[in-house]
Scaffold this motif. Structure first.
Motif, PDB file in Angstrom:
ATOM      1  N   HIS A 133      28.587  29.012  43.218  1.00 16.73           N
ATOM      2  CA  HIS A 133      29.231  30.558  42.806  1.00 16.73           C
ATOM      3  C   HIS A 133      28.643  31.581  42.597  1.00 16.73           C
TER       4      HIS A 133
ATOM      5  N   ILE B 298      28.377  33.775  41.042  1.00 14.92           N
ATOM      6  CA  ILE B 298      27.914  34.278  39.480  1.00 14.92           C
ATOM      7  C   ILE B 298      26.285  33.527  39.176  1.00 14.92           C
TER       8      ILE B 298
ATOM      9  N   MET C 100      23.644  35.296  40.623  1.00 13.49           N
ATOM     10  CA  MET C 100      23.570  37.773  40.623  1.00 13.49           C
ATOM     11  C   MET C 100      22.554  37.702  40.521  1.00 13.49           C
TER      12      MET C 100
ATOM     13  N   SER D 146      41.488  35.744  45.430  1.00 11.27           N
ATOM     14  CA  SER D 146      40.241  35.179  45.392  1.00 11.27           C
ATOM     15  C   SER D 146      39.236  35.644  44.580  1.00 11.27           C
ATOM     16  N   ARG D 147      39.292  37.033  43.532  1.00  9.10           N
ATOM     17  CA  ARG D 147      38.994  37.460  43.199  1.00  9.10           C
ATOM     18  C   ARG D 147      38.461  36.631  41.204  1.00  9.10           C
TER      19      ARG D 147
ATOM     20  N   PHE E 142      28.027  40.536  37.933  1.00  8.68           N
ATOM     21  CA  PHE E 142      28.667  40.068  38.011  1.00  8.68           C
ATOM     22  C   PHE E 142      30.477  41.472  38.171  1.00  8.68           C
TER      23      PHE E 142
ATOM     24  N   GLU F 105      29.799  44.558  39.880  1.00 10.31           N
ATOM     25  CA  GLU F 105      30.284  44.578  41.360  1.00 10.31           C
ATOM     26  C   GLU F 105      31.146  43.930  41.912  1.00 10.31           C
ATOM     27  N   ASN F 106      31.919  43.209  41.309  1.00 14.39           N
ATOM     28  CA  ASN F 106      33.127  42.394  41.744  1.00 14.39           C
ATOM     29  C   ASN F 106      34.532  43.397  41.499  1.00 14.39           C
TER      30      ASN F 106
END
Length: 214
Positions: free
Chosen positions: A135, A137, A140, A168-169, A210, A213-214
């Motif tokens: 993943h 995370i 990063m 998807s978040r 993460f 920025e996400n």
């Protein structure tokens, strides 16, 4: 429905005001939400020095049911014991997470049975899903090819990172059998070796990056 959408847009605009700030989440139930008092300040200092964040050195405390949580794009929650969310707390947290917020829950040993039950109030139709080692995370800013690092042994179980997703978040991260927060504390608190503390801080920086920025 229109009112809900407008409310979420309003909340999202609040989140954007403090694009790089975080706060400690205070919750009901008697659990020690205030544990690891030096952890976040040390993590913030590490992030500001190493991943170009500009986070206020002294994190604020916000209550689960307060609209103040919408001022912070990142909430951190920890403790050893009982957690209780009222229906109002759960709704507030759900709105926060769906409108762009991020919650990191770090089990400080003993929290898992309580928080997993209370998260069902926040998202009755969602389950905690274990994140695979690949993943984003875990990569990063610093690579963790095996996923979540082990910081404190406790029961000797393998460390696991679980998430709740909105489509998807990733909106919520639950770190279990790792105890990152202990590794963020002042060195004399747990007497962890420098390399163990460094692993904890680097993984914490990955989580912060993460979330922002996400």
């Amino acid at each position: 429905m229109k009112k809900v959408v407008l409310l979420l847009i309003f909340h999202f605009s609040l989140l954007s005001l403090n694009a790089q700030e975080l706060a400690v989440l205070k919750y009901k139930g008697g659990g020690d939400w205030y544990s690891n008092p030096t952890a976040l300040s040390n993590l913030i200092a590490f992030c500001n020095s190493n991943i170009n964040t500009k986070i206020n050195q002294k994190p604020e405390t916000v209550e689960a049911g307060s609209t103040d949580i919408f001022q912070y794009p990142f909430l951190h929650m920890t403790g050893h014991g009982n957690v209780f969310f009222s229906e109002a707390d759960a709704e507030n947290l759900r709105n926060y997470l769906l409108s762009g917020g991020f919650l990191h829950i770090d089990d400080n040993y003993g929290m898992e049975p309580y928080i997993t039950k209370e998260l069902k109030k926040v998202f009755p139709d969602k389950d905690l899903i274990e994140l695979p080692a690949n993943h984003p995370i875990f990569n990063m800013a610093y690579p963790f090819p095996n996923g979540l690092p082990k910081i404190h042994e406790h029961d000797g179980k393998r460390p696991q990172a679980f998430g709740i997703f909105d489509e998807s978040r990733l909106v919520l991260l639950f770190t279990y059998e790792s105890d990152l927060g202990d590794g963020w504390e002042d060195p004399e608190v747990h007497n962890d070796p420098a390399d163990v503390r460094e692993k904890a801080l680097k993984m914490g920086a990955n989580i912060v990056k993460f979330a922002f920025e996400n």
